[in-house]
Scaffold this active site. Sequence first.
Site, PDB file in Angstrom:
ATOM      1  N   ASN A 286      -9.965   0.019  -0.074  1.00 45.20           N
ATOM      2  CA  ASN A 286      -8.493   0.101  -0.104  1.00 45.20           C
ATOM      3  C   ASN A 286      -7.984  -0.493  -1.422  1.00 45.20           C
ATOM      4  O   ASN A 286      -8.057  -1.705  -1.624  1.00 45.20           O
ATOM      5  CB  ASN A 286      -7.944  -0.668   1.096  1.00 45.20           C
TER       6      ASN A 286
ATOM      7  N   CYS B 183       0.819  -1.227   0.000  1.00 45.25           N
ATOM      8  CA  CYS B 183       0.000   0.000   0.000  1.00 45.25           C
ATOM      9  C   CYS B 183       0.845   1.265   0.000  1.00 45.25           C
ATOM     10  O   CYS B 183       0.343   2.351  -0.283  1.00 45.25           O
ATOM     11  CB  CYS B 183      -0.939   0.011   1.196  1.00 45.25           C
TER      12      CYS B 183
ATOM     13  N   HIS C  63      -3.223   7.613   1.874  1.00 46.90           N
ATOM     14  CA  HIS C  63      -3.632   6.287   1.416  1.00 46.90           C
ATOM     15  C   HIS C  63      -4.988   5.984   2.045  1.00 46.90           C
ATOM     16  O   HIS C  63      -5.225   6.271   3.219  1.00 46.90           O
ATOM     17  CB  HIS C  63      -2.586   5.254   1.857  1.00 46.90           C
TER      18      HIS C  63
HETATM   19  O1  UT7 Z   1      -3.541  -0.512   3.726  1.00 53.28           O
HETATM   20  C1  UT7 Z   1      -2.805  -0.824   4.847  1.00 53.28           C
HETATM   21  C2  UT7 Z   1      -3.208  -2.056   5.459  1.00 53.28           C
HETATM   22  N1  UT7 Z   1      -4.478  -2.168   6.074  1.00 53.28           N
HETATM   23  C3  UT7 Z   1      -4.958  -1.358   7.029  1.00 53.28           C
HETATM   24  O2  UT7 Z   1      -4.525  -0.264   7.287  1.00 53.28           O
HETATM   25  C4  UT7 Z   1      -6.114  -1.901   7.819  1.00 53.28           C
HETATM   26  C5  UT7 Z   1      -5.859  -1.754   9.290  1.00 53.28           C
HETATM   27  N2  UT7 Z   1      -6.881  -2.323  10.131  1.00 53.28           N
HETATM   28  C6  UT7 Z   1      -8.183  -1.928  10.139  1.00 53.28           C
HETATM   29  O3  UT7 Z   1      -8.587  -1.112   9.331  1.00 53.28           O
HETATM   30  C7  UT7 Z   1      -9.083  -2.475  11.206  1.00 53.28           C
HETATM   31  O4  UT7 Z   1      -8.325  -3.129  12.180  1.00 53.28           O
HETATM   32  C8  UT7 Z   1     -10.163  -3.448  10.674  1.00 53.28           C
HETATM   33  C9  UT7 Z   1     -11.191  -2.675   9.866  1.00 53.28           C
HETATM   34  C10 UT7 Z   1      -9.519  -4.523   9.819  1.00 53.28           C
HETATM   35  C11 UT7 Z   1     -10.887  -4.099  11.841  1.00 53.28           C
HETATM   36  O5  UT7 Z   1     -11.451  -3.108  12.689  1.00 53.28           O
HETATM   37  P1  UT7 Z   1     -11.223  -3.184  14.271  1.00 53.28           P
HETATM   38  O6  UT7 Z   1     -12.019  -2.097  14.874  1.00 53.28           O
HETATM   39  O7  UT7 Z   1      -9.734  -3.178  14.508  1.00 53.28           O
HETATM   40  O8  UT7 Z   1     -11.877  -4.561  14.628  1.00 53.28           O
HETATM   41  P2  UT7 Z   1     -11.210  -5.828  15.330  1.00 53.28           P
HETATM   42  O9  UT7 Z   1     -10.150  -6.433  14.491  1.00 53.28           O
HETATM   43  O10 UT7 Z   1     -10.856  -5.405  16.699  1.00 53.28           O
HETATM   44  O11 UT7 Z   1     -12.429  -6.847  15.371  1.00 53.28           O
HETATM   45  C12 UT7 Z   1     -13.592  -6.585  16.110  1.00 53.28           C
HETATM   46  C13 UT7 Z   1     -14.601  -7.707  15.898  1.00 53.28           C
HETATM   47  C14 UT7 Z   1     -14.000  -9.116  15.949  1.00 53.28           C
HETATM   48  O12 UT7 Z   1     -14.904  -9.930  16.653  1.00 53.28           O
HETATM   49  P3  UT7 Z   1     -14.571 -10.382  18.168  1.00 53.28           P
HETATM   50  O13 UT7 Z   1     -13.287 -11.138  18.068  1.00 53.28           O
HETATM   51  O14 UT7 Z   1     -14.452  -9.096  18.941  1.00 53.28           O
HETATM   52  O15 UT7 Z   1     -15.764 -11.201  18.511  1.00 53.28           O
HETATM   53  C15 UT7 Z   1     -14.000  -9.553  14.489  1.00 53.28           C
HETATM   54  O16 UT7 Z   1     -14.179 -10.937  14.332  1.00 53.28           O
HETATM   55  O17 UT7 Z   1     -15.206  -7.569  14.607  1.00 53.28           O
HETATM   56  C16 UT7 Z   1     -15.204  -8.832  13.942  1.00 53.28           C
HETATM   57  N3  UT7 Z   1     -15.120  -8.605  12.509  1.00 53.28           N
HETATM   58  C17 UT7 Z   1     -16.205  -8.397  11.745  1.00 53.28           C
HETATM   59  N4  UT7 Z   1     -17.520  -8.340  12.040  1.00 53.28           N
HETATM   60  C18 UT7 Z   1     -18.368  -8.089  11.022  1.00 53.28           C
HETATM   61  C19 UT7 Z   1     -14.006  -8.539  11.721  1.00 53.28           C
HETATM   62  N5  UT7 Z   1     -14.360  -8.294  10.449  1.00 53.28           N
HETATM   63  C20 UT7 Z   1     -15.715  -8.205  10.444  1.00 53.28           C
HETATM   64  C21 UT7 Z   1     -16.652  -7.946   9.436  1.00 53.28           C
HETATM   65  N6  UT7 Z   1     -17.957  -7.898   9.765  1.00 53.28           N
HETATM   66  N7  UT7 Z   1     -16.295  -7.738   8.146  1.00 53.28           N
END
Ligand code: UT7
Length: 323
Positions: free
Chosen positions: A280, A113, A250
Site C-alpha cells: 500500500n 490513501c 487503490h
Molecule cells: O489504504 C487504506 C487503509 N488500509 C486498509 O485498507 C487496510 C484494511 N485492513 C486490512 O487490510 C486487514 O484488516 C489487515 C490485513 C490489516 C488484517 O487482516 P484481517 O484478516 O482483518 O486480520 P485481523 O485484524 O482480524 O487479525 C487476525 C489475527 C490477529 O490475531 P488474533 O487477535 O486473532 O490472535 C492479529 O494479531 O492476525 C494477527 N495479525 C498478524 N499475524 C501475523 C495481525 N497482523 C499480523 C501479521 N502477521 N502481520
Amino acid sequence: MTFIRSKVVGLGSYLPSKVISNNELSRTVDTSDEWIRERTGIVQRHISETETTAEMGIKAAQNALIDAHLLSSDIDALIVATSTPDLTLPSTATLIASALKIKGFAFDISAACSGFVYGLTIADALLKTGSARRILLIGSERLSKIIDWTDRNTCVLFGDGAGAFILEASEAIGSLADEGILDTLLCADAQEYHLLHTSGGIASTGTSGVIQMNGREVFRHAVMKLEDVALEILKRHSLTGDDIDWFIPHQANARIIDSTAKRLGLSSGKVIMTVHQHANTSAASIPLAFEQAVKEKKVKKGDLILLDAMGAGLTWGAVLLRY
Ligand code: UT7
C-alpha cells in the site's frame, strides 16, 4: 458552448530500488510470508533508504513529462497528494516545482490513501474553470518514515513510491465518448477518523507519529464504502461493470479489491492488481498501478476506466475516466 474535459496526456512513476520481501520482514517481526500473502496479497514492498517524498515525486514527474512530450515550462500548476511531506512548510509541491523550474501555482493535499482520487477531482475542477491549462498531479509517499517497524499489524502493509499524471484541458463534446475525466465522486465520514491515524503530529506532539490502525474495522468500512461509491458513479451514467474496460483501485488489500470487483460483476481480467509488488503506497498507489498497466499494454488509449480509493479520515471516492 465548448465543453472542457481533463485529459490524461502523460504518466510517470518511480519506485525506490530497495525491495523488502515478506520473508525478510518475518525475521524482525512476528509474522510470516504465508499470513501476509493470504490476508493482503502483498509479497514485497519498495522502501526508500535516502530519497525523500519530493525526490521520488520529481522522478515520477520527469517520467510523466517525457511521456507527454512536454517541458516543465508547459505546466501551469502542480498538486501533490501526500501524507509524508518533506517539510512542515513549504509544501512538497513547491519543493518539486523549484527543482523542475515550474512557474505555476503549487500546493499539497492531505487525503491519505484517497489523495489521488481527491487530487484528480480538484485538478479537474481547476482545468474546467480555466484556472490552469495543464496540471501535474503527483502522489508521492515515504510511508516507511511513519511506520512502527515493531508493529506487525501495520508494518507489513505499506511501501514507498511515487506516481504522476499530467492533465490537460481539452475541448470535448460532453458525452461519455469523450477522452478525459468523465465524473468524480468524493466522500468522507469524519466520525470514523479514529480508526486510522498517526500517533502524533506537528501541532500536537511535535513529531510525525506512526500509523495506528484498527485493521479489521477499516477493512469492513472499505468493503462497504468502495462497493457503494463504485456502483453509485456507474449508476449516475447508466453504466454497469460490463461497460468498464479496466478497474484500477487503490492498492491496499487484494481481498478488498476482489470484493469490489465481484460486486461490480467484473472478471479478474479487468482488474489491475499491483498490491503484491508495491504493497500500500497510499496516494501513490493508483498512478503507480495505472502506469504499470499501460506499460504492460493492458490499458490502452480510449479505454473506459474506473478508479476508487479509501483511506484515513475516513475519506473515499471514485473517478470515471476515458484514457
Ligand atoms: O489504504 C487504506 C487503509 N488500509 C486498509 O485498507 C487496510 C484494511 N485492513 C486490512 O487490510 C486487514 O484488516 C489487515 C490485513 C490489516 C488484517 O487482516 P484481517 O484478516 O482483518 O486480520 P485481523 O485484524 O482480524 O487479525 C487476525 C489475527 C490477529 O490475531 P488474533 O487477535 O486473532 O490472535 C492479529 O494479531 O492476525 C494477527 N495479525 C498478524 N499475524 C501475523 C495481525 N497482523 C499480523 C501479521 N502477521 N502481520
